[in-house]
Write an enzyme that holds these catalytic residues in place. Structure first.
Site, PDB file in Angstrom:
ATOM      1  N   CYS A 120       0.818  -1.217   0.000  1.00  0.00           N
ATOM      2  CA  CYS A 120       0.000   0.000   0.000  1.00  0.00           C
ATOM      3  C   CYS A 120       0.853   1.269   0.000  1.00  0.00           C
ATOM      4  O   CYS A 120       1.655   1.482   0.919  1.00  0.00           O
ATOM      5  CB  CYS A 120      -0.905  -0.011   1.230  1.00  0.00           C
ATOM      6  SG  CYS A 120      -1.864   1.500   1.450  1.00  0.00           S
ATOM      7  N   TRP A 152      -6.907  -8.007   4.815  1.00  0.00           N
ATOM      8  CA  TRP A 152      -5.516  -7.931   5.263  1.00  0.00           C
ATOM      9  C   TRP A 152      -5.295  -8.985   6.339  1.00  0.00           C
ATOM     10  O   TRP A 152      -6.028  -9.035   7.325  1.00  0.00           O
ATOM     11  CB  TRP A 152      -5.205  -6.542   5.819  1.00  0.00           C
ATOM     12  CG  TRP A 152      -5.129  -5.466   4.777  1.00  0.00           C
ATOM     13  CD1 TRP A 152      -6.098  -4.561   4.462  1.00  0.00           C
ATOM     14  CD2 TRP A 152      -4.018  -5.181   3.919  1.00  0.00           C
ATOM     15  NE1 TRP A 152      -5.668  -3.727   3.455  1.00  0.00           N
ATOM     16  CE2 TRP A 152      -4.390  -4.078   3.101  1.00  0.00           C
ATOM     17  CE3 TRP A 152      -2.749  -5.739   3.756  1.00  0.00           C
ATOM     18  CZ2 TRP A 152      -3.534  -3.540   2.143  1.00  0.00           C
ATOM     19  CZ3 TRP A 152      -1.900  -5.196   2.799  1.00  0.00           C
ATOM     20  CH2 TRP A 152      -2.290  -4.113   2.008  1.00  0.00           C
ATOM     21  N   THR A 194      -8.861  -0.723   6.612  1.00  0.00           N
ATOM     22  CA  THR A 194      -7.797  -0.280   5.722  1.00  0.00           C
ATOM     23  C   THR A 194      -6.496  -0.011   6.472  1.00  0.00           C
ATOM     24  O   THR A 194      -6.478   0.153   7.690  1.00  0.00           O
ATOM     25  CB  THR A 194      -8.217   1.010   4.996  1.00  0.00           C
ATOM     26  OG1 THR A 194      -8.470   2.038   5.977  1.00  0.00           O
ATOM     27  CG2 THR A 194      -9.477   0.789   4.168  1.00  0.00           C
ATOM     28  N   TYR A 258      -5.008   5.080  -9.387  1.00  0.00           N
ATOM     29  CA  TYR A 258      -6.156   4.244  -9.030  1.00  0.00           C
ATOM     30  C   TYR A 258      -7.384   4.633  -9.856  1.00  0.00           C
ATOM     31  O   TYR A 258      -8.204   3.773 -10.205  1.00  0.00           O
ATOM     32  CB  TYR A 258      -6.452   4.365  -7.536  1.00  0.00           C
ATOM     33  CG  TYR A 258      -5.466   3.596  -6.692  1.00  0.00           C
ATOM     34  CD1 TYR A 258      -5.699   2.270  -6.345  1.00  0.00           C
ATOM     35  CD2 TYR A 258      -4.278   4.182  -6.265  1.00  0.00           C
ATOM     36  CE1 TYR A 258      -4.788   1.549  -5.593  1.00  0.00           C
ATOM     37  CE2 TYR A 258      -3.352   3.470  -5.517  1.00  0.00           C
ATOM     38  CZ  TYR A 258      -3.611   2.153  -5.182  1.00  0.00           C
ATOM     39  OH  TYR A 258      -2.695   1.439  -4.451  1.00  0.00           O
TER      40      TYR A 258
END
Length: 403
Positions: A120, A152, A194, A258
């Site tokens: 990330c 994750w 996240t 993105y």
């Protein structure tokens, strides 16, 4: 040539066609395939599908029907997955959800724990500032890896070049997934889990999951426990310039890649890729005469740009369809990236194996086959350590090298 083709076609008409398998024969073949599943290691799902199609049609599915069926099914599944994983606006443009947790009030430095994922770019920012400020002892870190279902997970294994950080177990809570960690907070949590995420071990709560807030905190809010409190990556006299650059690179480069990769319409993709490369062209021109974005001073905004650039040729150029140019084709930008990579402690935060595995093997909607391409030679650790020649652009030694 025409005679040969004609004769060949005529001869085919004289050959008796092979007898069509009866449905009983096909059923028997299907049962045999299923019974052999445990003994034949080469049995695959495609073998089962072939048997089923023969049972239904008496032969392999005609190519035209096969392609049309799979295309329709895949487009429907892709649209559903993208709507859930990458929400879009009315034009099909990717719309990144806002971070749920922002820093509010004072914090206790001794109870903070950082959760990151090495693939990330947003989490990578926090690792770099943590390292440069000397916060490794004050703020422990747990490194998660993407699971095949998009979550994750803490696996504690992974490849890295010498000295680089790698995946770990959850050192703060002993959880198996990051979702479980989020769920430990007071009142629970059922939203997006996240990285990066800053956790307070004392209150058992999420402090923040907005990367820009976290790097600002690490830069100036934890100086009492920092190994390099005198290093300021956002000095007061440059704050306005830093924010101005961030307003340019965040939508067009950081999030811009993105927006290209997750675009759900041609219009949205065309708009995003144009804005991305127009901004890269602008940065290329600016960096021809400036060592960093804000002149001689290396700042937070350079870190924010770097974490996207280091992934550009590895993943975004191919997987996210940012194909107009490779970063290696930008002489100034690529040298600028190498300059930052060679700052002490920065290279150790980069794990190229994790980056490539995570993007190519877990972003199923963009790469269904999970085939990972070979790493570009210009993104290799040894290539990135080559001389960059940007020292001549500095009128004085940058502060990053003084502490």
């Amino acid at each position: 040539m025409s005679w040969c083709s004609s004769s060949f076609s005529s001869s085919l008409l004289l050959v008796n066609p092979p007898p069509r398998a009866s449905r009983n024969d096909t059923r028997r073949s299907l049962r045999m395939s299923l019974n052999n599943d445990n003994t034949n290691s080469n049995f695959t799902s495609s073998s089962l599908l072939n048997s089923i199609t023969k049972l239904l049609w008496g032969q392999s599915l005609p190519p035209g029907i096969l392609v049309a069926t799979v295309r329709t099914a895949w487009n429907s599944a892709w649209g559903l997955m993208m709507s859930q994983l990458a929400p879009s606006d009315f034009s099909g443009g990717y719309s990144r959800p806002a971070s749920k947790f922002r820093i509010l009030g004072s914090l206790s430095p001794g109870t903070l724990h950082l959760y990151v994922g090495l693939a990330c770019p947003w989490a990578h920012r926090t690792l770099i500032v943590r390292a440069l400020k000397g916060l490794e002892e004050a703020v422990a870190v747990s490194v998660a890896s993407p699971g095949m279902d998009g979550s994750w997970e803490f696996k504690g294994v992974g490849g890295a070049h010498s000295g680089s950080i790698g995946p770990s177990l959850d050192k703060a809570n002993g959880c198996r997934t990051l979702k479980e960690v989020y769920g430990l907070r007071r009142g629970g949590y059922d939203g997006r889990s996240t990285v990066p995420m800053l956790w307070d071990k004392g209150s058992k709560d999420v402090v923040c999951n907005e990367s820009y807030d976290i790097i600002q905190l690490f830069n100036s809010g934890l100086n009492s426990v920092a190994g390099k409190p005198e290093l300021d990556l956002s000095p007061p006299e440059l704050k306005e310039e830093i924010e101005e650059w961030y307003r340019i690179i965040y939508p067009n480069v950081n999030n811009g890649v993105y927006r290209c990769g997750f675009a759900q319409s041609q219009e949205a993709y065309d708009r995003s890729v144009n804005e991305l490369f127009c901004t890269l062209d602008r940065l290329e021109d600016h960096l021809a005469n400036s060592r960093y974005l804000c002149g001689d001073q290396f700042t937070l905004v350079d870190i924010c740009l770097f974490t996207t650039l280091i992934r550009f040729d590895l993943a975004y150029n191919v997987l996210f369809r940012c194909t107009k140019k490779k970063l290696s084709e930008y002489a100034n930008l690529h040298a600028y990236m190498r300059d930052i990579y060679q700052i002490p402690k920065v290279a150790a935060t980069c794990n190229f194996t994790e980056i490539m595995d995570s993007y190519y093997k877990t972003l199923f909607p963009l790469n269904p086959g999970s085939i990972r391409p070979v790493m570009p030679s210009t993104s290799d650790h040894h290539f990135l350590c080559r001389p960059h020649g940007r020292e001549s652009l500095s009128s004085a030694t940058p502060a990053i090298f003084l502490y």
